[in-house]
Design a protein around this motif. Structure first.
Motif: not given
Length: 223
Positions: A56-59, A62, A65-67
């Motif tokens: 996943k692409t973490k931001t 939280q 949306h964790q794409s």
């Protein structure tokens, strides 16, 4: 043709007709391309069929949306299968830029790309991947993607023209929800391909149906 300051700009009739034909074509091409886009669930389903793990692409936030990186996972898995069959190396996760050296010039990409065959030094095939699975309405990052790809393609074609080196530039994109509100940017990718700045534009389901055969053909020995 009249321009904004009231002056006229001469265009040959055949060029005007060609432009009008292309404008009609690109609108139909937009409809075709848009119909190929997948949602995140569909992209993950294909990865499951391939038997690959998706990161996943973490931001930092939280709540955002964790794409998933479903398109990256699928492209990498298919590329690995074809390259292993052909006995060819590839780099699926470049951490530095690609570089080409020839007797007539040196070229370094303006940014890190998403894959290269056989390596980052003098690759013959490179690719970029843009997948946007967020639940929002997209944003300027998608316009930035157009600019980045335009830059990579323009510089690469200039280098090819100067040196005679040929590099295949492939671009993958997906994400039905966000591209649905950024159709002007989607159209620009169609334009980039027909300008010759992208050799292959593979959208959504085309990674499932076309990438393996395209790559296998590209890796066939040339006489």
């Amino acid at each position: 043709m009249n321009v904004s300051n009231g002056e006229s700009f001469h265009m040959d009739k055949e060029h005007v007709n060609l432009l009008l034909q292309y404008l009609d074509f690109r609108q139909k091409e937009l409809e075709r391309v848009y119909a190929l886009l997948r949602n995140e669930r569909q992209a993950l389903k294909f990865c499951k069929q391939l038997g690959v793990t998706v990161s996943k692409t973490k931001t930092r936030n939280q709540d955002h949306h964790q794409s998933s990186k479903a398109l990256i996972a699928a492209v990498t898995a298919i590329t690995r299968t074809v390259c292993e069959r052909k006995g060819v190396d590839f780099n699926p996760n470049p951490q530095t830029r690609c570089v080409w050296c020839s007797k007539r010039g040196l070229h370094v990409t303006a940014r890190n790309l998403d894959g290269a065959i056989p390596a980052l030094a003098n690759p013959t095939i490179i690719w970029e991947i843009k997948e946007y699975w967020g639940l929002t309405s997209g944003g300027s990052k998608m316009s930035d993607a157009v600019y980045e790809t335009n830059l990579v393609g323009s510089e690469l074609r200039e280098f090819e023209e100067h040196t005679g080196v040929k590099v295949v530039h492939v671009f993958f994109l997906d994400g039905q929800q966000q591209w649905s509100v950024r159709k002007a940017d989607l159209l620009r990718f169609v334009d980039l391909m027909h300008q010759g700045l992208i050799d292959y534009l593979l959208v959504g389901r085309e990674v499932e149906t076309q990438w393996e055969n395209i790559l296998a053909s590209l890796l066939e020995p040339r006489s």
